[in-house]
Write a protein that holds these residues in place. Sequence first.
Motif, PDB file in Angstrom:
ATOM      1  N   MET A  85      -0.760  16.280  34.145  1.00  0.00           N
ATOM      2  CA  MET A  85      -1.714  16.474  35.229  1.00  0.00           C
ATOM      3  C   MET A  85      -1.040  17.167  36.409  1.00  0.00           C
ATOM      4  O   MET A  85       0.150  17.000  36.656  1.00  0.00           O
ATOM      5  CB  MET A  85      -2.287  15.133  35.684  1.00  0.00           C
ATOM      6  CG  MET A  85      -2.817  14.240  34.568  1.00  0.00           C
ATOM      7  SD  MET A  85      -4.210  14.942  33.651  1.00  0.00           S
ATOM      8  CE  MET A  85      -5.506  14.886  34.916  1.00  0.00           C
ATOM      9  N   GLU A  86      -1.826  17.928  37.159  1.00  0.00           N
ATOM     10  CA  GLU A  86      -1.364  18.564  38.400  1.00  0.00           C
ATOM     11  C   GLU A  86      -2.228  18.038  39.541  1.00  0.00           C
ATOM     12  O   GLU A  86      -3.456  18.049  39.449  1.00  0.00           O
ATOM     13  CB  GLU A  86      -1.475  20.078  38.302  1.00  0.00           C
ATOM     14  CG  GLU A  86      -0.954  20.796  39.535  1.00  0.00           C
ATOM     15  CD  GLU A  86      -1.061  22.307  39.420  1.00  0.00           C
ATOM     16  OE1 GLU A  86      -0.664  22.994  40.375  1.00  0.00           O
ATOM     17  OE2 GLU A  86      -1.577  22.794  38.389  1.00  0.00           O
ATOM     18  N   PHE A  87      -1.602  17.592  40.619  1.00  0.00           N
ATOM     19  CA  PHE A  87      -2.289  16.864  41.676  1.00  0.00           C
ATOM     20  C   PHE A  87      -2.348  17.667  42.967  1.00  0.00           C
ATOM     21  O   PHE A  87      -1.408  18.387  43.316  1.00  0.00           O
ATOM     22  CB  PHE A  87      -1.555  15.546  41.952  1.00  0.00           C
ATOM     23  CG  PHE A  87      -1.442  14.650  40.751  1.00  0.00           C
ATOM     24  CD1 PHE A  87      -2.459  13.769  40.425  1.00  0.00           C
ATOM     25  CD2 PHE A  87      -0.312  14.702  39.933  1.00  0.00           C
ATOM     26  CE1 PHE A  87      -2.355  12.945  39.311  1.00  0.00           C
ATOM     27  CE2 PHE A  87      -0.199  13.883  38.813  1.00  0.00           C
ATOM     28  CZ  PHE A  87      -1.219  13.002  38.506  1.00  0.00           C
ATOM     29  N   SER A  88      -3.464  17.498  43.684  1.00  0.00           N
ATOM     30  CA  SER A  88      -3.543  18.089  45.021  1.00  0.00           C
ATOM     31  C   SER A  88      -2.586  17.385  45.979  1.00  0.00           C
ATOM     32  O   SER A  88      -2.078  18.004  46.921  1.00  0.00           O
ATOM     33  CB  SER A  88      -4.978  18.028  45.553  1.00  0.00           C
ATOM     34  OG  SER A  88      -5.450  16.686  45.574  1.00  0.00           O
ATOM     35  N   ASP A  89      -2.337  16.101  45.741  1.00  0.00           N
ATOM     36  CA  ASP A  89      -1.358  15.327  46.506  1.00  0.00           C
ATOM     37  C   ASP A  89      -0.830  14.225  45.586  1.00  0.00           C
ATOM     38  O   ASP A  89      -1.487  13.199  45.405  1.00  0.00           O
ATOM     39  CB  ASP A  89      -1.995  14.739  47.768  1.00  0.00           C
ATOM     40  CG  ASP A  89      -1.013  13.919  48.601  1.00  0.00           C
ATOM     41  OD1 ASP A  89       0.173  13.805  48.214  1.00  0.00           O
ATOM     42  OD2 ASP A  89      -1.431  13.394  49.648  1.00  0.00           O
TER      43      ASP A  89
ATOM     44  N   HIS B 163     -11.178  16.400  48.126  1.00  0.00           N
ATOM     45  CA  HIS B 163      -9.788  16.456  48.591  1.00  0.00           C
ATOM     46  C   HIS B 163      -8.802  15.977  47.533  1.00  0.00           C
ATOM     47  O   HIS B 163      -7.676  16.469  47.466  1.00  0.00           O
ATOM     48  CB  HIS B 163      -9.620  15.591  49.839  1.00  0.00           C
ATOM     49  CG  HIS B 163     -10.427  16.042  51.012  1.00  0.00           C
ATOM     50  ND1 HIS B 163     -10.396  15.407  52.240  1.00  0.00           N
ATOM     51  CD2 HIS B 163     -11.300  17.073  51.165  1.00  0.00           C
ATOM     52  CE1 HIS B 163     -11.198  16.012  53.080  1.00  0.00           C
ATOM     53  NE2 HIS B 163     -11.766  17.024  52.449  1.00  0.00           N
ATOM     54  N   SER B 164      -9.188  14.995  46.760  1.00  0.00           N
ATOM     55  CA  SER B 164      -8.269  14.347  45.823  1.00  0.00           C
ATOM     56  C   SER B 164      -8.547  14.841  44.414  1.00  0.00           C
ATOM     57  O   SER B 164      -9.595  14.539  43.829  1.00  0.00           O
ATOM     58  CB  SER B 164      -8.428  12.827  45.890  1.00  0.00           C
ATOM     59  OG  SER B 164      -8.164  12.363  47.208  1.00  0.00           O
ATOM     60  N   LEU B 165      -7.599  15.587  43.859  1.00  0.00           N
ATOM     61  CA  LEU B 165      -7.817  16.241  42.577  1.00  0.00           C
ATOM     62  C   LEU B 165      -6.630  16.009  41.648  1.00  0.00           C
ATOM     63  O   LEU B 165      -5.471  16.018  42.078  1.00  0.00           O
ATOM     64  CB  LEU B 165      -7.995  17.753  42.780  1.00  0.00           C
ATOM     65  CG  LEU B 165      -9.131  18.180  43.716  1.00  0.00           C
ATOM     66  CD1 LEU B 165      -9.024  19.664  44.022  1.00  0.00           C
ATOM     67  CD2 LEU B 165     -10.474  17.858  43.104  1.00  0.00           C
ATOM     68  N   ALA B 166      -6.946  15.821  40.376  1.00  0.00           N
ATOM     69  CA  ALA B 166      -5.936  15.744  39.317  1.00  0.00           C
ATOM     70  C   ALA B 166      -6.421  16.627  38.181  1.00  0.00           C
ATOM     71  O   ALA B 166      -7.361  16.264  37.452  1.00  0.00           O
ATOM     72  CB  ALA B 166      -5.745  14.305  38.846  1.00  0.00           C
ATOM     73  N   LEU B 167      -5.815  17.794  38.024  1.00  0.00           N
ATOM     74  CA  LEU B 167      -6.230  18.767  37.021  1.00  0.00           C
ATOM     75  C   LEU B 167      -5.344  18.681  35.791  1.00  0.00           C
ATOM     76  O   LEU B 167      -4.131  18.461  35.893  1.00  0.00           O
ATOM     77  CB  LEU B 167      -6.148  20.186  37.587  1.00  0.00           C
ATOM     78  CG  LEU B 167      -6.994  20.514  38.816  1.00  0.00           C
ATOM     79  CD1 LEU B 167      -6.741  21.950  39.248  1.00  0.00           C
ATOM     80  CD2 LEU B 167      -8.468  20.293  38.527  1.00  0.00           C
ATOM     81  N   VAL B 168      -5.956  18.876  34.622  1.00  0.00           N
ATOM     82  CA  VAL B 168      -5.184  18.962  33.387  1.00  0.00           C
ATOM     83  C   VAL B 168      -4.397  20.275  33.413  1.00  0.00           C
ATOM     84  O   VAL B 168      -4.943  21.335  33.683  1.00  0.00           O
ATOM     85  CB  VAL B 168      -6.108  18.914  32.164  1.00  0.00           C
ATOM     86  CG1 VAL B 168      -5.314  19.122  30.884  1.00  0.00           C
ATOM     87  CG2 VAL B 168      -6.865  17.589  32.123  1.00  0.00           C
TER      88      VAL B 168
ATOM     89  N   ALA C  59       1.080  24.086  47.442  1.00  0.00           N
ATOM     90  CA  ALA C  59       2.310  23.311  47.536  1.00  0.00           C
ATOM     91  C   ALA C  59       2.903  23.044  46.163  1.00  0.00           C
ATOM     92  O   ALA C  59       4.004  22.521  46.050  1.00  0.00           O
ATOM     93  CB  ALA C  59       2.055  21.987  48.256  1.00  0.00           C
ATOM     94  N   GLY C  60       2.159  23.396  45.092  1.00  0.00           N
ATOM     95  CA  GLY C  60       2.650  23.188  43.737  1.00  0.00           C
ATOM     96  C   GLY C  60       2.879  21.737  43.407  1.00  0.00           C
ATOM     97  O   GLY C  60       3.814  21.362  42.733  1.00  0.00           O
ATOM     98  N   ARG C  61       1.995  20.855  43.898  1.00  0.00           N
ATOM     99  CA  ARG C  61       2.217  19.421  43.752  1.00  0.00           C
ATOM    100  C   ARG C  61       1.921  18.941  42.360  1.00  0.00           C
ATOM    101  O   ARG C  61       1.017  19.410  41.745  1.00  0.00           O
ATOM    102  CB  ARG C  61       1.342  18.678  44.765  1.00  0.00           C
ATOM    103  CG  ARG C  61       1.572  19.169  46.197  1.00  0.00           C
ATOM    104  CD  ARG C  61       0.672  18.463  47.180  1.00  0.00           C
ATOM    105  NE  ARG C  61       0.741  19.124  48.484  1.00  0.00           N
ATOM    106  CZ  ARG C  61       0.243  18.626  49.579  1.00  0.00           C
ATOM    107  NH1 ARG C  61      -0.346  17.458  49.589  1.00  0.00           N
ATOM    108  NH2 ARG C  61       0.332  19.278  50.718  1.00  0.00           N
TER     109      ARG C  61
END
Length: 364
Positions: A175-179, A210-215, A362-364
């Motif tokens: 997963m890739e997260f916004s934060d 605002h809060s995201l978790a992308l595959v 930010a590449g979080r």
Amino acid sequence: MVFDAGGLTMEAGSPLTGVTWQGAAPPRTDYELEVEATRLAGSDFFCGLTFPVNDAHLTLVLGGWGGALTGLSSLNGQDAFENGTASYVNYETKRPYRARVRVDGERVRTYLAGKPLHDIDTGRRRPSLRVEVMASRPLGVASFDTRARISTLRLRRRQPVFSADFASPADLAQMEFSDRSAWEQGAAGKQSWLELKDASDYRPPHRSPHSLALVRNLEVEDFALTVRAQQTGREYGHRDLCLILAWRDAAHFAYVHLASQPDEHAHNLFLVDGAARRRLGEVRSKGVDWGSDLWHDIRLEKEGAGVRVFFDGALALDVVCSEPLPAGRVGLGSFDDTGRFSELRIFADAANEAGKPPAFSAGR
């Protein structure tokens, strides 16, 4: 009945002959069935394939009502002769015919010799069985006053192109997260989850979640997503969790907003297209009941211009866009609330798994 190298031969019954699966319970959704059947003698149906559809059953009939009718029994209490699924095929004796059934959530598709026959939304048309084939539950095949051979009967579970139970660091790495600091892994007993525990320190370029978790590294166009979800925030009208789809970048994507109360800005499908999010569906009469400390089963289906969402098996959103949403990444999140996600599965016939650039600056 006789088993031999050619398969299973069913002699003509009075009036039915059939065989029923006695092993472990078959899947009730996200699977395909394939059957090859031949009429050897007789003039009625040589294949009545009964199969599960969620909490109900349905029968695909080949050659019924005098030998030619092909349809589904029953829908909304009506059999294939009267429910609009009937077509007529000149079935030749001793010629094998191959049929396929695909069950995706509430949708049932059937094919004969590779050509589409039916595409049924069983959320709107309730499946049931004629009393004659009740003995075929949960999975079986029968013939009516007809000698028939079943040479192939195969069941294949549809395998997800992505799967995560969030039980290990490897799941989180997908997963890739916004934060990243707003998310953590949790578990109790045998269940594990991905938890959005705090508001994210992320401000999107346009008004959107605002809060995201992308595959990571997965793009799909038409797909089904299933996930278990628990909302952990306080109760208020816009109490939400979100499903992300068609993500191209932070300024171009769509999201499903599941909220307690619908209005112009809540509980709908929204599009972010270089501007603040805009609603794509009509405002519905009611939202979803998240409750307290409750897990819910959520299913999102995106096909062509249509997007549907089921909440604990009930249709929660049904939107037909003016044009299909593009292929893109998918994910989970919330506008500004908290919650948990578990048992994420994504099913698609085609998926692009090439590496993707970071979704967030930010590449979080």
